[in-house]
Design an enzyme around this catalytic site. Structure first.
Site, short mmCIF file in Angstrom:
data_model
loop_
_atom_site.label_atom_id
_atom_site.label_comp_id
_atom_site.label_asym_id
_atom_site.label_seq_id
_atom_site.Cartn_x
_atom_site.Cartn_y
_atom_site.Cartn_z
N LYS A 126 0.85 -1.20 0.00
CA LYS A 126 0.00 0.00 0.00
C LYS A 126 0.88 1.24 0.00
CE LYS A 126 -3.20 2.58 3.04
NZ LYS A 126 -4.11 2.53 4.20
N ASP A 161 -2.62 10.16 3.72
CA ASP A 161 -4.00 9.73 3.90
C ASP A 161 -4.75 10.74 4.77
OD1 ASP A 161 -6.39 8.41 4.14
OD2 ASP A 161 -5.61 6.78 5.42
N LYS A 188 -10.26 12.58 8.20
CA LYS A 188 -9.79 12.17 9.52
C LYS A 188 -9.76 13.38 10.46
CE LYS A 188 -6.50 8.56 8.07
NZ LYS A 188 -7.12 7.45 8.80
N ASP A 244 1.66 6.29 5.45
CA ASP A 244 0.68 5.34 4.92
C ASP A 244 1.17 4.66 3.63
OD1 ASP A 244 -1.70 4.11 5.57
OD2 ASP A 244 -2.94 5.51 4.41
N ASP A 294 -12.09 6.80 3.74
CA ASP A 294 -10.88 6.58 4.52
C ASP A 294 -10.43 5.11 4.47
OD1 ASP A 294 -8.75 7.22 6.09
OD2 ASP A 294 -9.90 7.47 7.96
N GLU A 316 -9.30 3.60 2.05
CA GLU A 316 -8.76 3.72 0.69
C GLU A 316 -7.71 2.66 0.38
OE1 GLU A 316 -7.60 5.30 3.24
OE2 GLU A 316 -5.47 4.88 2.98
N ARG A 335 -7.58 -0.57 0.88
CA ARG A 335 -8.09 -1.79 0.24
C ARG A 335 -8.52 -1.53 -1.20
NH1 ARG A 335 -12.39 -2.41 4.98
NH2 ARG A 335 -10.57 -1.53 6.03
N1 BES Z 1 -4.13 4.39 6.95
C1 BES Z 1 -5.26 4.11 7.75
C2 BES Z 1 -4.98 3.09 8.85
C3 BES Z 1 -4.01 3.50 9.92
C4 BES Z 1 -4.46 4.02 11.11
C5 BES Z 1 -2.65 3.27 9.77
C6 BES Z 1 -3.57 4.35 12.11
C7 BES Z 1 -1.75 3.62 10.76
C8 BES Z 1 -2.22 4.15 11.94
C9 BES Z 1 -6.37 3.56 6.88
O1 BES Z 1 -6.43 4.01 5.59
C10 BES Z 1 -7.66 3.92 7.52
O2 BES Z 1 -7.95 5.07 7.59
N2 BES Z 1 -8.40 2.93 7.98
C11 BES Z 1 -9.66 3.16 8.58
C12 BES Z 1 -10.60 2.14 7.98
C13 BES Z 1 -12.04 2.41 8.27
C14 BES Z 1 -12.49 3.69 7.64
C15 BES Z 1 -12.85 1.26 7.74
C16 BES Z 1 -9.49 3.01 10.08
O3 BES Z 1 -8.60 2.28 10.52
O4 BES Z 1 -10.23 3.63 10.81
ZN ZN Z 2 -4.70 4.66 4.81
MN MN Z 3 -7.53 5.79 5.40
#
Ligand code: BES
Ligand code: ZN
Ligand code: MN
Length: 510
Positions: free
Chosen positions: A276, A281, A288, A299, A358, A360, A362
């Site tokens: 990824k 992000d 966020k 990210d 968010d 993104e 996947r």
């Molecule tokens: N890049 C984030 C995940 C992340 C969070 C990485 C904290 C490192 C530290 C990812 O893209 C994300 O935002 N995931 C969301 C998914 C949700 C919206 C289904 C999350 O973890 O809240």
């Molecule tokens: Zn992310």
């Molecule tokens: Mn995200």
């Protein structure tokens, strides 16, 4: 991105003309109440006339793992400084735990910034375990001594520069197995440094195109074949997930494919590595919270790890065919951004209903994984900073691991061997049921935005992009990919380089 030079020496450590010499110290006292120097330090202990450990104890040394105690030698040995690194209790087997050695050497070498040349006189067993132990020492030293160059316009007063030359004391400097470890460690050290540098770079200076360019340049120099798809090619090629995420940014996305072909191997096993690469992000339209958002420059840690692993593979030359795929985009909110409610046709034709922009990672990974399967592969290892749920369930040090039995076992075993632990998690049916879409083939997250099994939702989604027959593992490194705290052991602040050493080790063992 300079790395210290490495050399093997077999002369008496007490006579080495270096700025500092690192020895090991065990924690339990001997019968006279003195701490135990680890094997390798005999001649130094002798030069101190039996007073070395007592003096170290006076300075507060206890031999606890990771502890670093410095002692001026005042002419007793050639090096002006002895550095005792705690290795914990004397091991019951031949050598201390590999991870204890890695962390200890990492802490010692980092603490020696300001010294140019450093020798390591650490315990090496006299048996077939020696290469493994030497590898741990070398990796700990190289990784712990890393420092990001940063962007300061003026040199800082009094800043001590990282160590430039490492000499490792071994019983026989002409030993071929030891020499091979040195060469491998140089490649691993360079790869981890490269990945850490990419992760630590400011996100405005590492948008998708410059990131792809840097990867392309490094890979070309390493002798890998490179294919880069730009925004137009991604749109024309049907990479709906990468396009959806990338279209919200002024900086268009890229898909980078790196290929290593082993020489003289007929019908090699085929491995795909997918990473990824979200250069920043923001969450997109589902934005966020601003607190700590800057850490989302990390990210792209999965893509950085995949790119760097490919560089190490090009140097180590295993007998396996390996392709690396870096799915690179910036996730921004804008007038052209994808939105919750969108239905996206992915590269493998599946349609995804978007619920949260968010999620993104996947979206870009699904495309890259489908492309990897289309190219043909026996194994697919994907790694990503995918979910905050990984950090909640397993913490900052242990990666979440999902996928097929064989592939996850390979990752778990390799991760344990190299000190990058990953823990197997399930892909439950009820989590998949919660992602049924009324209008498309699958929802991108739980249809009610229920965060139950949050990390598992990511794995369940990504499974949809793996062709039957491909052994597949998803390694969620949201926690272990980035170290926010102060440096510890061989982890420095920022990018960690996880899971480069796992991926390299498992490719070598296939
Ligand atoms: N890049 C984030 C995940 C992340 C969070 C990485 C904290 C490192 C530290 C990812 O893209 C994300 O935002 N995931 C969301 C998914 C949700 C919206 C289904 C999350 O973890 O809240
Ligand atoms: Zn992310
Ligand atoms: Mn995200």
């Amino acid at each position: 991105m300079t790395q210290p030079s490495l050399s093997l020496v077999d002369t008496d450590p007490a006579e080495l003309a270096v700025d500092a010499i690192v020895i090991g110290l065990h924690s339990q006292p001997d019968q006279d109440g003195a701490l135990l120097p680890a094997p390798g330090a005999e001649s130094i202990t002798a030069a101190f006339d039996g007073k070395l450990t007592a003096t170290l104890a006076l300075l507060g040394a206890t031999g606890a793992p990771g502890e670093v105690t410095k002692l001026a030698t005042l002419g007793t040995i050639t090096a002006p400084l002895v550095v005792a690194v705690g290795l914990g209790d004397e091991p019951s087997g031949a050598s201390p735990e590999l991870e204890t050695l890695r962390r200890g050497t990492g802490a010692a070498v980092r603490s020696l910034a300001g010294s140019a040349t450093v020798a390591l006189a650490l315990p090496l067993p006299d048996d077939e375990d020696a290469p493994r132990v030497l590898r741990a020492i070398l990796e700990g030293a190289l990784l712990g001594g890393y420092r990001f160059a940063g962007y300061k316009t003026k040199p800082q007063k009094g800043r001590r520069e990282p160590v430039t030359a490492l000499q490792v004391h071994v019983p026989d400097a002409a030993d071929e197995a030891a020499a091979a470890e040195l060469v491998r460690a140089e490649a691993v050290g360079r790869a981890v440094r490269q990945a850490r540098d990419w992760v630590n770079m400011a996100p405005n200076l590492l948008q998708p195109a410059p990131f792809a360019d840097l990867v392309q340049a490094a890979a070309t120099e390493a002798g890998l074949a490179v294919e880069v798809l730009d925004f137009e090619q991604l749109k024309a090629g049907g990479y709906g997930g990468i396009v959806a995420v990338g279209q919200g940014s002024e900086a268009p996305p890229r898909l980078v494919k790196l290929t290593y072909t082993p020489e003289g191997v007929t019908d090699p096993k085929r491995v795909a590595l997918v990473g990824k690469g979200i250069t920043f992000d923001t969450g997109g339209v589902s934005i966020k919270p601003s607190a700590g958002m800057w850490e989302m420059k990390s990210d792209m840690a999965g893509a950085a790890a995949v790119g760097a692993t490919m560089l190490a593979i090009a140097a180590v030359k295993p007998g396996v065919a390996v392709s690396g795929y870096l799915a690179i985009a910036e996730n921004m909110p804008s007038g052209s951004a994808y939105r919750p409610g969108d239905v996206i046709t992915m590269y493998n034709g599946k349609r995804v209903e978007v619920f949260n922009t968010d999620a993104e990672g996947r979206m870009v990974l699904g495309d890259a994984m489908a492309r990897a399967c289309e190219d043909g592969t026996d194994y697919l290892f994907e790694t990503s900073t995918l979910t905050g749920g990984q950090v909640i369930s397993l913490g900052k040090r242990i990666a979440g691991l999902m996928g097929s039995e064989e592939a996850t076992t390979l990752v778990k075993t390799a991760g344990d061997a190299v000190g990058e632990p990953a823990w197997p998690m399930p892909l439950p049916d009820d989590v998949r049921k919660g992602m049924e879409s009324e209008i498309a083939d699958i929802c991108q997250t739980n249809a009610n935005l229920d965060r139950a099994g949050h990390m598992l939702q990511g794995g369940v989604f990504l499974r949809e992009f793996v062709e039957p027959g491909v052994e597949w593992a998803h390694i969620d490194i949201a926690g272990p990919g980035y170290h926010s705290g102060e440096a510890t052991g061989y982890w420095t602040k920022g990018g960690t380089g996880v899971p480069i050493r796992t991926l390299l080790h498992l490719v070598e063992t296939l």
